[in-house]
Design a protein around this motif. Structure first.
Motif, PDB file in Angstrom:
ATOM      1  N   LYS A  93     -51.802 -28.328  40.736  1.00  0.00           N
ATOM      2  CA  LYS A  93     -53.211 -28.664  40.523  1.00  0.00           C
ATOM      3  C   LYS A  93     -53.562 -28.730  39.038  1.00  0.00           C
ATOM      4  CE  LYS A  93     -54.986 -26.662  44.832  1.00  0.00           C
ATOM      5  NZ  LYS A  93     -55.797 -25.542  45.413  1.00  0.00           N
ATOM      6  N   HIS A  94     -52.846 -27.937  38.237  1.00  0.00           N
ATOM      7  CA  HIS A  94     -53.132 -27.877  36.799  1.00  0.00           C
ATOM      8  C   HIS A  94     -52.158 -28.728  35.976  1.00  0.00           C
ATOM      9  CE1 HIS A  94     -56.211 -24.689  36.940  1.00  0.00           C
ATOM     10  NE2 HIS A  94     -55.521 -24.226  37.974  1.00  0.00           N
ATOM     11  N   GLY A  95     -51.355 -29.539  36.645  1.00  0.00           N
ATOM     12  CA  GLY A  95     -50.454 -30.426  35.931  1.00  0.00           C
ATOM     13  C   GLY A  95     -49.161 -29.782  35.463  1.00  0.00           C
ATOM     14  N   TYR A  96     -48.797 -28.666  36.081  1.00  0.00           N
ATOM     15  CA  TYR A  96     -47.555 -27.974  35.728  1.00  0.00           C
ATOM     16  C   TYR A  96     -46.529 -28.099  36.851  1.00  0.00           C
ATOM     17  CZ  TYR A  96     -49.688 -25.583  31.707  1.00  0.00           C
ATOM     18  OH  TYR A  96     -50.292 -25.304  30.510  1.00  0.00           O
ATOM     19  N   SER A  97     -45.271 -28.023  36.464  1.00  0.00           N
ATOM     20  CA  SER A  97     -44.172 -27.904  37.417  1.00  0.00           C
ATOM     21  C   SER A  97     -43.545 -26.523  37.257  1.00  0.00           C
ATOM     22  CB  SER A  97     -43.111 -28.983  37.168  1.00  0.00           C
ATOM     23  OG  SER A  97     -43.660 -30.273  37.316  1.00  0.00           O
ATOM     24  N   ILE A  98     -42.771 -26.101  38.271  1.00  0.00           N
ATOM     25  CA  ILE A  98     -42.103 -24.795  38.219  1.00  0.00           C
ATOM     26  C   ILE A  98     -40.608 -24.962  38.432  1.00  0.00           C
ATOM     27  CG2 ILE A  98     -41.793 -22.611  39.467  1.00  0.00           C
ATOM     28  CD1 ILE A  98     -44.775 -22.458  39.849  1.00  0.00           C
ATOM     29  N   ILE A  99     -39.829 -24.343  37.549  1.00  0.00           N
ATOM     30  CA  ILE A  99     -38.386 -24.221  37.756  1.00  0.00           C
ATOM     31  C   ILE A  99     -38.132 -22.835  38.328  1.00  0.00           C
ATOM     32  CG2 ILE A  99     -36.116 -24.167  36.667  1.00  0.00           C
ATOM     33  CD1 ILE A  99     -37.174 -26.048  34.545  1.00  0.00           C
TER      34      ILE A  99
END
Length: 340
Positions: free
Chosen positions: A92-98
């Motif tokens: 939603k905030h434009g981040y991805s997660i590794i």
């Protein structure tokens, strides 16, 4: 002829008897270090042709919109829900997660954290392993200006926001429920006492026993190290064959409770009529056991979402590092296993 391996930060750290984070800070001229240390590191790096990871350097200068996340076990129901919540909020905030997992082992957690730091993630979400106490490998993120948010299992050795449930009160409420149902000899299949959330649940269990005037017995407390179904079965067998068997068991997690139920059923001991069972974490399986399992819902998805929000807020506002605690409210879910 084999190509000569490039020297790394870890190589320099080992040779100079420093931590990798100190070497990194020295190469970047951090004023908190002595001029002697900075010069020593830079001289060694130059002499041995150290080449910095330019990708990581660029990432540090420019946000990547990528967050790192380390959990003990990806397939664990609670942690899978925290991952879901964190990823949904990050998106939603434009981040991805590794994502990485530690298998609840410090060496794997250190390896994962170093890998994520080398990849240049903007910040880290972590539920620490059972073996984690001091946290130099996590301090390395803060030393490079990358915030860390701890959730569920935490270490007090790192100054960072911490997101937890009230394990003490949740355990107290769970055991109080068993007492109100008429159980009087309540055992506890606990976790390791050197793990903060397990210790808090043990204290909540013991306080509920004492506040209601019941007998507390050390031999009714069994410490699970693997937090496994097998331990639940084996410790329940010990308890029931001890000559002073309990009439209820409060378990550190639902998977341990499942093991307890399996042993009781193998001996035709009726649940909840003869022995009541209470779990913790409200796994998906809790609704499908027979009888269904009473448990404490930790609201894993909400925890993951809140942890990601805290981290992203720090990144957006460039907030200073704090050591504040945030809490997710639990919910006691009463099912068949604890109702006489």
């Amino acid at each position: 002829m084999a190509e000569k391996r490039k020297i790394t930060l870890k190589d320099i750290a080992k040779e100079l008897n420093l931590s990798p984070s100190t070497v990194s800070r020295a190469l970047n001229g951090y004023p908190s270090l002595s001029e002697e240390t900075i010069q020593m590191v830079k001289d060694y790096a130059e002499k041995h042709n150290y080449i910095p990871n330019t990708m990581a350097v660029n990432f540090r200068k420019n946000r990547t919109s990528i967050l790192g996340m380390i959990v003990p076990q990806i397939v664990h129901h609670f942690f899978s829900t925290t991952i879901d919540g964190a990823m949904e909020t990050a998106k939603k905030h434009g981040y991805s997660i590794i994502l990485a997992q530690s298998q609840d082992m410090l060496k794997d957690e250190i390896r994962a954290s170093q890998h994520l730091l080398g990849m240049g993630v903007d910040g880290l979400l972590i539920s620490v392993s059972n073996e984690t106490k001091e946290a130099e490998h996590l301090q390395a993120f803060l030393d490079e200006g990358k915030p860390v948010v701890q959730f569920d299992k935490i270490t007090d050795y790192l100054v960072s926001p911490k997101l937890v449930v009230d394990d003490f009160q949740s355990a107290y409420d769970a055991v109080t429920h068993l007492i109100k149902q008429g159980y009087r000899k309540i055992a506890h299949l606990s976790g390791r006492m050197d793990v903060k959330n397990a210790h808090e649940r043990y204290k909540g269990y013991r306080k509920a026993i004492e506040d209601h005037g019941l007998e507390f017995r050390e031999d009714w407390v069994k410490n699970c190290w693997e937090i496994s179904e097998k331990e639940g079965m084996e410790f329940t067998k010990e308890l029931m064959e001890s000559g002073n068997a309990p009439d209820a068991i409060f378990c550190i997690t639902d998977v341990v409770a499942l093991g307890a139920m399996k042993h009781l059923q193998s001996k035709s001991i009726a649940i909840p009529q003869q022995v009541g069972i209470m779990g913790f974490s409200n796994w998906m399986l809790s609704d499908y056991t027979s009888p269904t399992l009473s448990s404490v819902d930790q609201h894993g998805k909400a925890m993951g979402s809140k942890a990601a929000e805290l981290l992203i807020e720090i990144l957006k506002n460039q907030d200073p590092v704090t050591d504040e605690f945030h809490e997710i409210k639990t919910e006691l879910i009463i099912r068949e296993s604890s109702q006489k």
